[in-house]
Structures are given as C-alpha cells and as structure tokens.
Design a protein around this motif. Structure first.
Motif, PDB file in Angstrom:
ATOM      1  N   LEU A  27      10.702 -12.869  -3.627  1.00  0.00           N
ATOM      2  CA  LEU A  27       9.766 -13.359  -2.626  1.00  0.00           C
ATOM      3  C   LEU A  27      10.473 -13.524  -1.290  1.00  0.00           C
ATOM      4  O   LEU A  27      10.759 -14.622  -0.851  1.00  0.00           O
ATOM      5  CB  LEU A  27       9.158 -14.696  -3.064  1.00  0.00           C
ATOM      6  CG  LEU A  27       8.318 -14.676  -4.318  1.00  0.00           C
ATOM      7  CD1 LEU A  27       7.839 -16.080  -4.654  1.00  0.00           C
ATOM      8  CD2 LEU A  27       7.137 -13.749  -4.166  1.00  0.00           C
ATOM      9  N   VAL A  29      11.294 -13.723   2.631  1.00  0.00           N
ATOM     10  CA  VAL A  29      10.630 -14.379   3.749  1.00  0.00           C
ATOM     11  C   VAL A  29      11.103 -13.716   5.034  1.00  0.00           C
ATOM     12  O   VAL A  29      12.301 -13.537   5.260  1.00  0.00           O
ATOM     13  CB  VAL A  29      10.945 -15.899   3.778  1.00  0.00           C
ATOM     14  CG1 VAL A  29      10.374 -16.551   5.016  1.00  0.00           C
ATOM     15  CG2 VAL A  29      10.413 -16.570   2.531  1.00  0.00           C
ATOM     16  N   HIS A  36       5.836 -14.603   4.092  1.00  0.00           N
ATOM     17  CA  HIS A  36       6.297 -13.726   3.018  1.00  0.00           C
ATOM     18  C   HIS A  36       6.379 -12.295   3.534  1.00  0.00           C
ATOM     19  O   HIS A  36       5.659 -11.911   4.449  1.00  0.00           O
ATOM     20  CB  HIS A  36       5.326 -13.757   1.833  1.00  0.00           C
ATOM     21  CG  HIS A  36       5.285 -15.060   1.115  1.00  0.00           C
ATOM     22  ND1 HIS A  36       6.342 -15.536   0.371  1.00  0.00           N
ATOM     23  CD2 HIS A  36       4.317 -15.993   1.023  1.00  0.00           C
ATOM     24  CE1 HIS A  36       6.019 -16.697  -0.142  1.00  0.00           C
ATOM     25  NE2 HIS A  36       4.798 -17.013   0.244  1.00  0.00           N
ATOM     26  N   THR A  37       7.259 -11.505   2.916  1.00  0.00           N
ATOM     27  CA  THR A  37       7.354 -10.085   3.234  1.00  0.00           C
ATOM     28  C   THR A  37       6.490  -9.287   2.266  1.00  0.00           C
ATOM     29  O   THR A  37       5.953  -9.828   1.295  1.00  0.00           O
ATOM     30  CB  THR A  37       8.812  -9.598   3.148  1.00  0.00           C
ATOM     31  OG1 THR A  37       9.294  -9.822   1.820  1.00  0.00           O
ATOM     32  CG2 THR A  37       9.693 -10.311   4.161  1.00  0.00           C
ATOM     33  N   VAL A  40       6.028  -9.442  -1.745  1.00  0.00           N
ATOM     34  CA  VAL A  40       5.220 -10.412  -2.501  1.00  0.00           C
ATOM     35  C   VAL A  40       3.872  -9.808  -2.927  1.00  0.00           C
ATOM     36  O   VAL A  40       3.252 -10.297  -3.860  1.00  0.00           O
ATOM     37  CB  VAL A  40       5.016 -11.712  -1.686  1.00  0.00           C
ATOM     38  CG1 VAL A  40       3.954 -11.538  -0.633  1.00  0.00           C
ATOM     39  CG2 VAL A  40       4.654 -12.867  -2.585  1.00  0.00           C
ATOM     40  N   ILE A  92      -2.234 -17.443   0.829  1.00  0.00           N
ATOM     41  CA  ILE A  92      -0.937 -16.780   0.981  1.00  0.00           C
ATOM     42  C   ILE A  92      -0.982 -15.898   2.222  1.00  0.00           C
ATOM     43  O   ILE A  92      -1.963 -15.178   2.433  1.00  0.00           O
ATOM     44  CB  ILE A  92      -0.631 -15.892  -0.249  1.00  0.00           C
ATOM     45  CG1 ILE A  92      -0.577 -16.745  -1.514  1.00  0.00           C
ATOM     46  CG2 ILE A  92       0.671 -15.127  -0.062  1.00  0.00           C
ATOM     47  CD1 ILE A  92      -0.581 -15.935  -2.790  1.00  0.00           C
ATOM     48  N   VAL A  94       1.195 -12.893   4.366  1.00  0.00           N
ATOM     49  CA  VAL A  94       2.248 -11.882   4.223  1.00  0.00           C
ATOM     50  C   VAL A  94       2.316 -11.061   5.506  1.00  0.00           C
ATOM     51  O   VAL A  94       1.301 -10.505   5.943  1.00  0.00           O
ATOM     52  CB  VAL A  94       1.959 -10.942   3.028  1.00  0.00           C
ATOM     53  CG1 VAL A  94       3.014  -9.866   2.921  1.00  0.00           C
ATOM     54  CG2 VAL A  94       1.852 -11.729   1.732  1.00  0.00           C
TER      55      VAL A  94
END
Length: 160
Positions: A27, A29, A36-37, A40, A92, A94
C-alpha cells in the motif's frame, strides 16, 4: 518486533503476520499528496465484499500553471491539505497521475457526493479547482482500474 515474533510463534500466527506485513507494504503512499498509489487498486478490488460503491474520478484543473506560479512544493502541499481533512472511514483516495485522483466511496451514509462537496470546498479555500464524474461500482463485476479508465475517458471528453 521481538514481541510480535514471540507472540506469532506462540500462537502459530507467523504466516498470517508475514502476509499482513507484505500486503501493508504494497500500500504505497504518494509522498507529494499523501494519498495511496495505484498499487492499492488491486487490493481494493477484493477487499470490499459485495457492497455497491461509488467510484469518483477527480480531475484537478490548471495544476501545471499553478505550479509554475507558486512552485510544485507549494501546490502539492495545498492538495495534501485538501485530503488531510477526514474522509469517512469507508472512503479511499488513490492518486492516479499528475492531475487525477480516483476515490472509492460508500454509497450510504448520506451518499457519495457529501465527501466530494466537502473536498471541493476545501480545494476552493486552497485556490484549487477540480471537476469530477461518478459511477456506481459493484466489486466483482469489473475491476476498479477498468472503472477508473472509463471515468478518465468521460472526464477528458468533458474537457474537450
């Protein structure tokens, strides 16, 4: 670390602990925005059960020009400030690329637009704007990456 190893050994959890550490390590970052990148996305596909979600793609407008005017670090810090505000625990965010963020949002608890409107308000305070598109997503029917690509095409057509 030592205590974790002993407890894992005593109760037979070594394998499970190692697997959890491996998954957490994946996960990544993004340091610039604190999100998140893309790595994820594959984990999100299998971890949300069958509950329907809303996927939103945010496209930040004019960031390149803002970075020329204020500097990359300043603009990155402003974007980081926007996302520092607490999202719902079920949401979430990303970072996909230089200008886009995909969000997986719970469709309940007041709907998916509430956190997006909150983020838009925070962005405005930071002198940054974004547009967004949303789509309902049923995990298991198609991948989150596929939905993000589809939304990216839609938002890029809007900008033309």
């Amino acid at each position: 670390m030592f205590i974790k190893t002993i407890v894992g050994w005593m109760f037979g959890f070594n394998k499970e602990i190692s697997q959890m550490e491996k998954e957490l390590g994946q996960l990544g970052v993004d340091k610039a925005w604190g999100l998140h990148t893309k790595s994820v996305l594959s984990l999100v596909n299998g971890s949300n059960g069958d509950a329907e979600k809303t996927v939103a793609l945010l496209s930040f407008e004019g960031l390149a020009e803002r970075k020329k005017e204020f500097g990359s670090v300043e603009i990155d810090n402003r974007v980081k400030t926007i996302f520092r505000q607490p999202l719902r625990t079920s949401d979430i965010a990303v970072r996909l690329n230089e200008n886009e963020v995909v969000m997986v949002l719970s469709s309940n608890n007041g709907g998916a637009e509430i956190p997006l409107k909150r983020l838009a308000s925070m962005a405005e305070e930071q002198g940054i704007t974004f547009s967004y598109v949303m789509k309902e997503w049923q995990p298991g029917r198609n991948s989150l990456a596929e939905v993000a690509r589809e939304l990216s095409k839609i938002i890029n057509k809007k900008g033309d």
